[in-house]
Design a protein around this motif. Structure first.
Motif, PDB file in Angstrom:
ATOM      1  N   GLY A 206       0.594  -3.888  16.794  1.00  0.00           N
ATOM      2  CA  GLY A 206       1.250  -2.782  16.157  1.00  0.00           C
ATOM      3  C   GLY A 206       1.793  -2.658  15.155  1.00  0.00           C
ATOM      4  N   TYR A 207       1.542  -3.943  14.265  1.00  0.00           N
ATOM      5  CA  TYR A 207       1.952  -4.444  12.947  1.00  0.00           C
ATOM      6  C   TYR A 207       0.905  -4.080  11.900  1.00  0.00           C
ATOM      7  CZ  TYR A 207       6.371  -5.720  15.346  1.00  0.00           C
ATOM      8  OH  TYR A 207       7.635  -5.580  15.833  1.00  0.00           O
ATOM      9  N   ASP A 208       1.315  -3.838  10.769  1.00  0.00           N
ATOM     10  CA  ASP A 208       0.349  -3.693   9.623  1.00  0.00           C
ATOM     11  C   ASP A 208       0.616  -4.874   8.975  1.00  0.00           C
ATOM     12  OD1 ASP A 208      -1.164  -1.152  10.516  1.00  0.00           O
ATOM     13  OD2 ASP A 208       0.520  -0.091   9.610  1.00  0.00           O
ATOM     14  N   VAL A 209      -0.322  -5.613   8.261  1.00  0.00           N
ATOM     15  CA  VAL A 209      -0.121  -6.661   7.405  1.00  0.00           C
ATOM     16  C   VAL A 209      -1.177  -6.526   6.109  1.00  0.00           C
ATOM     17  CG1 VAL A 209      -0.376  -9.370   7.167  1.00  0.00           C
ATOM     18  CG2 VAL A 209       0.018  -8.202   9.482  1.00  0.00           C
ATOM     19  N   ASP A 210      -0.357  -6.814   4.845  1.00  0.00           N
ATOM     20  CA  ASP A 210      -0.745  -6.330   3.724  1.00  0.00           C
ATOM     21  C   ASP A 210      -0.361  -7.639   2.595  1.00  0.00           C
ATOM     22  OD1 ASP A 210      -1.712  -3.665   4.016  1.00  0.00           O
ATOM     23  OD2 ASP A 210       0.153  -3.185   4.361  1.00  0.00           O
ATOM     24  N   THR A 211      -1.462  -7.855   2.052  1.00  0.00           N
ATOM     25  CA  THR A 211      -1.156  -9.110   0.869  1.00  0.00           C
ATOM     26  C   THR A 211      -0.337  -8.525  -0.244  1.00  0.00           C
ATOM     27  OG1 THR A 211      -3.209 -10.292   1.702  1.00  0.00           O
ATOM     28  CG2 THR A 211      -2.207 -10.815  -0.341  1.00  0.00           C
ATOM     29  N   VAL A 212       0.378  -8.981  -0.812  1.00  0.00           N
ATOM     30  CA  VAL A 212       1.223  -8.467  -1.822  1.00  0.00           C
ATOM     31  C   VAL A 212       0.875  -9.387  -3.148  1.00  0.00           C
ATOM     32  CG1 VAL A 212       3.464  -7.889  -2.807  1.00  0.00           C
ATOM     33  CG2 VAL A 212       2.908  -7.362  -0.435  1.00  0.00           C
ATOM     34  N   GLU A 213       0.516  -9.011  -4.261  1.00  0.00           N
ATOM     35  CA  GLU A 213       0.261  -9.723  -5.329  1.00  0.00           C
ATOM     36  C   GLU A 213       1.484  -9.885  -6.482  1.00  0.00           C
ATOM     37  OE1 GLU A 213      -2.541 -11.392  -5.544  1.00  0.00           O
ATOM     38  OE2 GLU A 213      -3.665 -10.457  -3.787  1.00  0.00           O
ATOM     39  N   GLU A 218       2.118 -16.774  -2.559  1.00  0.00           N
ATOM     40  CA  GLU A 218       1.484 -15.824  -1.773  1.00  0.00           C
ATOM     41  C   GLU A 218       2.570 -15.179  -1.082  1.00  0.00           C
ATOM     42  OE1 GLU A 218      -0.261 -17.518   1.803  1.00  0.00           O
ATOM     43  OE2 GLU A 218       0.788 -19.212   1.312  1.00  0.00           O
ATOM     44  N   ALA A 219       2.201 -13.631  -0.728  1.00  0.00           N
ATOM     45  CA  ALA A 219       3.286 -12.694  -0.103  1.00  0.00           C
ATOM     46  C   ALA A 219       2.536 -11.955   0.908  1.00  0.00           C
ATOM     47  CB  ALA A 219       3.985 -12.102  -1.228  1.00  0.00           C
ATOM     48  N   TYR A 220       3.204 -11.510   1.718  1.00  0.00           N
ATOM     49  CA  TYR A 220       2.721 -10.697   2.909  1.00  0.00           C
ATOM     50  C   TYR A 220       3.599  -9.597   3.303  1.00  0.00           C
ATOM     51  CZ  TYR A 220      -0.646 -14.443   3.043  1.00  0.00           C
ATOM     52  OH  TYR A 220      -1.586 -15.414   2.921  1.00  0.00           O
ATOM     53  N   LEU A 221       3.434  -8.376   3.492  1.00  0.00           N
ATOM     54  CA  LEU A 221       4.119  -7.584   3.704  1.00  0.00           C
ATOM     55  C   LEU A 221       3.625  -6.944   5.301  1.00  0.00           C
ATOM     56  CD1 LEU A 221       6.212  -5.328   3.072  1.00  0.00           C
ATOM     57  CD2 LEU A 221       4.633  -3.626   2.253  1.00  0.00           C
ATOM     58  N   ILE A 222       4.625  -7.083   5.919  1.00  0.00           N
ATOM     59  CA  ILE A 222       4.374  -6.589   7.595  1.00  0.00           C
ATOM     60  C   ILE A 222       5.285  -5.477   7.921  1.00  0.00           C
ATOM     61  CG2 ILE A 222       4.876  -7.583   9.935  1.00  0.00           C
ATOM     62  CD1 ILE A 222       4.296 -10.203   7.050  1.00  0.00           C
ATOM     63  N   SER A 223       4.919  -4.549   8.543  1.00  0.00           N
ATOM     64  CA  SER A 223       5.413  -3.179   8.557  1.00  0.00           C
ATOM     65  C   SER A 223       4.996  -2.439   9.930  1.00  0.00           C
ATOM     66  CB  SER A 223       5.196  -2.313   7.387  1.00  0.00           C
ATOM     67  OG  SER A 223       3.918  -1.897   7.237  1.00  0.00           O
ATOM     68  N   GLN A 224       6.154  -1.803  10.410  1.00  0.00           N
ATOM     69  CA  GLN A 224       5.696  -1.111  11.748  1.00  0.00           C
ATOM     70  C   GLN A 224       6.608   0.303  11.654  1.00  0.00           C
ATOM     71  OE1 GLN A 224       7.432  -2.128  15.719  1.00  0.00           O
ATOM     72  NE2 GLN A 224       5.384  -2.143  16.466  1.00  0.00           N
ATOM     73  N   ASP A 225       5.940   1.214  12.010  1.00  0.00           N
ATOM     74  CA  ASP A 225       6.362   2.331  12.006  1.00  0.00           C
ATOM     75  C   ASP A 225       6.123   3.387  13.172  1.00  0.00           C
ATOM     76  OD1 ASP A 225       7.848   4.794  11.459  1.00  0.00           O
ATOM     77  OD2 ASP A 225       6.913   5.296   9.722  1.00  0.00           O
ATOM     78  N   THR A 226       6.805   3.132  14.305  1.00  0.00           N
ATOM     79  CA  THR A 226       6.543   3.966  15.557  1.00  0.00           C
ATOM     80  C   THR A 226       6.999   5.168  15.996  1.00  0.00           C
ATOM     81  OG1 THR A 226       8.472   2.582  16.840  1.00  0.00           O
ATOM     82  CG2 THR A 226       6.467   1.439  16.191  1.00  0.00           C
ATOM     83  N   GLY A 229      10.795   5.484  17.657  1.00  0.00           N
ATOM     84  CA  GLY A 229      12.159   5.353  17.027  1.00  0.00           C
ATOM     85  C   GLY A 229      12.350   4.180  16.244  1.00  0.00           C
ATOM     86  N   SER A 230      11.608   3.256  15.756  1.00  0.00           N
ATOM     87  CA  SER A 230      12.039   2.348  15.247  1.00  0.00           C
ATOM     88  C   SER A 230      11.271   2.174  13.875  1.00  0.00           C
ATOM     89  CB  SER A 230      11.712   0.953  15.956  1.00  0.00           C
ATOM     90  OG  SER A 230      10.406   1.005  16.229  1.00  0.00           O
ATOM     91  N   ARG A 231      11.538   1.463  12.898  1.00  0.00           N
ATOM     92  CA  ARG A 231      11.016   1.239  11.530  1.00  0.00           C
ATOM     93  C   ARG A 231      11.255   0.028  10.863  1.00  0.00           C
ATOM     94  NH1 ARG A 231      11.194   6.666   8.097  1.00  0.00           N
ATOM     95  NH2 ARG A 231       9.879   7.276   9.903  1.00  0.00           N
ATOM     96  N   TYR A 232      10.312  -0.839  10.792  1.00  0.00           N
ATOM     97  CA  TYR A 232      10.566  -2.184  10.516  1.00  0.00           C
ATOM     98  C   TYR A 232       9.579  -2.613   9.336  1.00  0.00           C
ATOM     99  CZ  TYR A 232       9.751  -7.522  11.020  1.00  0.00           C
ATOM    100  OH  TYR A 232       9.985  -8.713  10.806  1.00  0.00           O
ATOM    101  N   ALA A 233      10.168  -3.448   8.576  1.00  0.00           N
ATOM    102  CA  ALA A 233       9.311  -3.994   7.295  1.00  0.00           C
ATOM    103  C   ALA A 233       9.855  -5.468   6.914  1.00  0.00           C
ATOM    104  CB  ALA A 233       9.369  -3.294   5.968  1.00  0.00           C
ATOM    105  N   THR A 234       8.985  -6.264   6.674  1.00  0.00           N
ATOM    106  CA  THR A 234       9.392  -7.749   6.244  1.00  0.00           C
ATOM    107  C   THR A 234       8.546  -8.029   4.981  1.00  0.00           C
ATOM    108  OG1 THR A 234      10.113  -8.580   8.105  1.00  0.00           O
ATOM    109  CG2 THR A 234       9.461 -10.058   6.772  1.00  0.00           C
ATOM    110  N   LEU A 235       9.189  -8.562   4.057  1.00  0.00           N
ATOM    111  CA  LEU A 235       8.240  -9.114   2.995  1.00  0.00           C
ATOM    112  C   LEU A 235       8.561 -10.557   2.972  1.00  0.00           C
ATOM    113  CD1 LEU A 235       6.504  -8.761   0.516  1.00  0.00           C
ATOM    114  CD2 LEU A 235       8.702  -8.552  -0.973  1.00  0.00           C
TER     115      LEU A 235
END
Length: 284
Positions: A206-213, A218-226, A229-235
């Motif tokens: 259920g998490y999306d992973v995107d590469t951040v330039e 190197e950097a990755y953005l991990i996010s979840q919007d369900t 009732g929860s909203r989450y994001a990590t860089l």
């Protein structure tokens, strides 16, 4: 018939001794402790000390011992054969090769042990050192008692902060923001960092992973919007042997009906902006 007398043994010849039997080779003691705990009442014999070989045993040779080079032989007098010069240059070459090998080990070892920290410093108070200004327009109340920790060790330096984010008039936290910086001084975190964050969607459903330039190596953005009732994001960022995490999390059920949480796209933009600003501040 009388028995003829035996010939006497010559005085200078010692009497023949019975042949001494060779002692069978002893088992070599294992030089490292057993990784498993011994059972109760177990008895272990003390290993035999290594000394001179027993009678009948061949001299043991250490296969890992470094060759011993003696002094360079003197130059043979003029007119000597080529064999003497060949021996001389062979000995000189062996000594020179040994010296170069030793110097090479020292140089390579020193270079390999250097941590690539890129000038970063881990502050003792990350809560006052990090920049999270992008979130303050949405969450106007300051956290009066944030949680912060720090670690300083020869292998790792770490600084951590956890903040409660509150909208105007909120009695309880509407969201949370955590910030963590790690300076890895003994081991390169690169391979494990990439394996963890690049593949986060494979190990967490259920998490999306995107590469951040444009941030660090190197950097990755991990996010979840369900919809639950929860909203989450990590860089997650790695710059050399330094890793940095900035995480936002919100439980939408804690919001009042008249207070809408920020969109996930806004949150991810804030994380990128504040991460860049914080990393600039944490470099010497």
């Amino acid at each position: 018939m009388s028995t003829p007398p035996q010939s006497p043994q010559p005085a200078d010849q010692p009497a023949q001794q019975p042949q001494q039997q060779a002692v069978p080779p002893q088992p070599t003691a294992y030089p490292y402790p057993n990784p498993q705990s011994p059972p109760a009442g177990a008895f272990y014999a003390q290993p035999t000390l290594v000394g001179q070989p027993a009678p009948g045993q061949p001299q043991q040779v250490n296969p890992y011992a470094m060759p011993q080079y003696g002094p360079v032989p003197p130059v043979p007098p003029a007119g000597g054969g080529g064999a003497g010069r060949a021996v001389l240059w062979a000995a000189v070459g062996a000594v020179a090769a040994s010296a170069v090998w030793g110097a090479g080990v020292l140089l390579l070892g020193g270079k390999g042990d250097s941590a690539d920290l890129r000038g970063y410093a881990a502050p003792s108070n990350m809560c006052s050192s990090a920049d999270y200004g992008s979130f303050k327009d949405e969450y106007t109340q300051d956290d009066s008692s944030p949680t912060r920790t720090s670690l300083e060790d020869k292998a790792l330096e770490e600084s951590y902060c956890s903040l409660s984010l509150k909208k105007s008039g909120s009695s309880y936290a509407d969201a949370y923001l955590t910030i963590q910086l790690d300076l890895h001084k003994k081991t390169d975190p690169g391979p494990e960092f990439t394996a963890t964050w690049k593949n986060y969607g494979k190990s967490h459903t259920g998490y999306d992973v995107d590469t951040v330039e444009g941030i660090g190596d190197e950097a990755y953005l991990i996010s979840q919007d369900t919809t639950s009732g929860s909203r989450y994001a990590t860089l997650a960022v790695r710059d050399g042997w330094v890793t940095y995490l900035m995480t936002y999390s919100a439980y939408l059920t804690s919001y009042d009906a008249d207070k809408n949480p920020p969109a996930l796209t806004d949150v991810t933009d804030w994380l990128k902006t504040d991460t860049k600003a914080t990393l600039r501040q944490l470099r010497d």
